[in-house]
Design an enzyme around this catalytic site. Structure first.
Site, mmCIF file in Angstrom:
data_model
loop_
_atom_site.group_PDB
_atom_site.id
_atom_site.type_symbol
_atom_site.label_atom_id
_atom_site.label_comp_id
_atom_site.label_asym_id
_atom_site.label_seq_id
_atom_site.Cartn_x
_atom_site.Cartn_y
_atom_site.Cartn_z
ATOM 1 N N ASP A 1 79.975 36.060 28.110
ATOM 2 C CA ASP A 1 80.179 36.139 26.762
ATOM 3 C C ASP A 1 80.249 37.599 26.363
ATOM 4 O OD1 ASP A 1 80.484 35.501 24.007
ATOM 5 O OD2 ASP A 1 78.387 36.013 23.532
ATOM 6 N N SER A 2 80.599 38.096 25.250
ATOM 7 C CA SER A 2 80.657 39.532 24.938
ATOM 8 C C SER A 2 79.186 40.152 24.421
ATOM 9 C CB SER A 2 81.415 39.847 23.635
ATOM 10 O OG SER A 2 80.830 39.136 22.543
ATOM 11 N N CYS B 1 82.811 32.365 25.297
ATOM 12 C CA CYS B 1 83.369 33.230 24.180
ATOM 13 C C CYS B 1 84.542 32.563 23.469
ATOM 14 C CB CYS B 1 83.232 34.531 24.795
ATOM 15 S SG CYS B 1 83.993 35.760 23.577
ATOM 16 N N GLU C 1 73.674 40.084 16.896
ATOM 17 C CA GLU C 1 73.548 40.765 17.937
ATOM 18 C C GLU C 1 72.059 41.904 17.497
ATOM 19 O OE1 GLU C 1 74.871 41.492 21.068
ATOM 20 O OE2 GLU C 1 75.594 39.434 20.901
ATOM 21 N N CYS D 1 82.668 30.054 17.441
ATOM 22 C CA CYS D 1 82.055 31.247 17.889
ATOM 23 C C CYS D 1 80.863 30.772 18.519
ATOM 24 C CB CYS D 1 82.004 32.463 16.887
ATOM 25 S SG CYS D 1 81.116 33.702 17.543
ATOM 26 N N HIS E 1 78.206 32.518 19.084
ATOM 27 C CA HIS E 1 76.971 33.190 18.433
ATOM 28 C C HIS E 1 76.654 32.320 17.201
ATOM 29 C CE1 HIS E 1 78.284 36.845 20.611
ATOM 30 N NE2 HIS E 1 77.010 37.450 19.893
#
Ligand code: DGL
Length: 281
Positions: free
Chosen positions: A16-17, A79, A164, A198, A200
């Site tokens: 994932d990013s 992701c 994040e 997403c 996240h």
């Protein structure tokens, strides 16, 4: 992409990013605890959400190549942005040049497959990054399977940065949670199912559930991706034989190790050891 890759069996790679893929990894490990895993977060370059197709493809290919070099034969792009913008190109342009049949799987298809049996109104909503919404990947994949379903999407550009930056539980976060949900539902009052597109976003779930009107089903991806991977390994015994089974998980990040450990501890229930890696050639 490197031609000479390790041929001995190795862990399953999960990319994932940033931290979002941890929500997928934890469900995969619940469903398939016996396998070994390497998690790679490109935390130094996150978020990917507003980046161009070219850059997301370039960064994702670097990450996939790294995971292959570390011994993975199978990589899950945990992701949506990478799945939407890079998966197809990697599958078509890059994987055929490898000596061994390495595989890369995404998260959009497994999510979409279940949607037909969840919605009753046949109106669904997608909350995702700007990149995933602009790619139109969700409407395209949904209409391949369920042409009758009406799909509306809303980009939520601030949700990934909030996660994040450890603001998932922060008071100021409520404003942006409510804003994007309201904007999505204003587009179509018949929506009865909303996909969190997403990885996240499950980290924001308590606040999302607070503002999602009753009667609307919120779909998260972890369990869907995990059961799809289980099915894939069952249908592909040759790939299953190339995945080691020791129950271990190694974490890698492109940022400083301490930063990952500090943030990941809020998302994970276990102590983690982390290795810093560089993806740039
Ligand atoms: N977890 C990624 C996704 O599912 C986040 C994208 C980003 O880095 O903006 O799309």
């Amino acid at each position: 992409m490197e031609q000479k890759l390790p041929s001995i069996p190795g862990p399953i790679g999960v990319f994932d990013s940033g931290y979002g893929g941890l929500t997928i990894l934890s469900k995969i490990r619940e469903a398939l605890p016996e396998y070994d895993y390497i998690y790679l977060g490109d935390n130094a370059r996150t978020p990917y959400g507003a980046r161009s197709f070219e850059i997301v493809y370039e960064f994702t290919l670097q990450a996939v190549t790294k995971l292959f070099e570390m011994g993975c034969h199978l990589v899950i792009l945990a992701c949506n942005t990478a799945s939407a913008k890079a998966l197809r190109s990697i599958q078509i342009n890059d994987l055929p040049h490898l000596d061994l049949p390495h595989r890369v799987l995404g998260v959009i298809r497994p999510t979409v497959e279940c949607i037909g049996s969840i919605t009753r109104s046949r109106h669904i909503g997608i909350l995702a990054t700007s990149g995933t919404i602009k790619s139109e990947s969700y409407p395209m994949e949904i209409h391949k399977l369920f042409p009758d379903i009406e799909v509306n999407g809303e980009a939520c550009p601030l949700w990934v940065p909030l996660v994040e930056n450890n603001e998932a539980q922060g008071d100021g976060t409520d404003y942006f949670i409510r804003k994007y949900i309201d904007e999505l539902l204003a587009k179509d009052r018949e929506i009865d199912t909303v996909i969190l597109g997403c990885t996240h976003y499950p980290l924001l779930l308590p606040k999302i559930q607070k503002y999602m009107p009753a009667g609307i089903t919120t779909v998260t991806q972890g369990e869907l991706v995990a059961s799809s991977l289980k099915d894939y390994l069952h249908r592909h015994p040759e790939m299953d034989a190339r995945c080691t089974k020791g129950g271990s998980c190694t974490y890698c990040t492109t940022e400083a190790e301490e930063k990952f450990i500090e943030s990941a501890s809020t998302f994970l229930d276990e102590e983690v050891t982390v290795e810093r890696v560089s993806l740039e050639p």
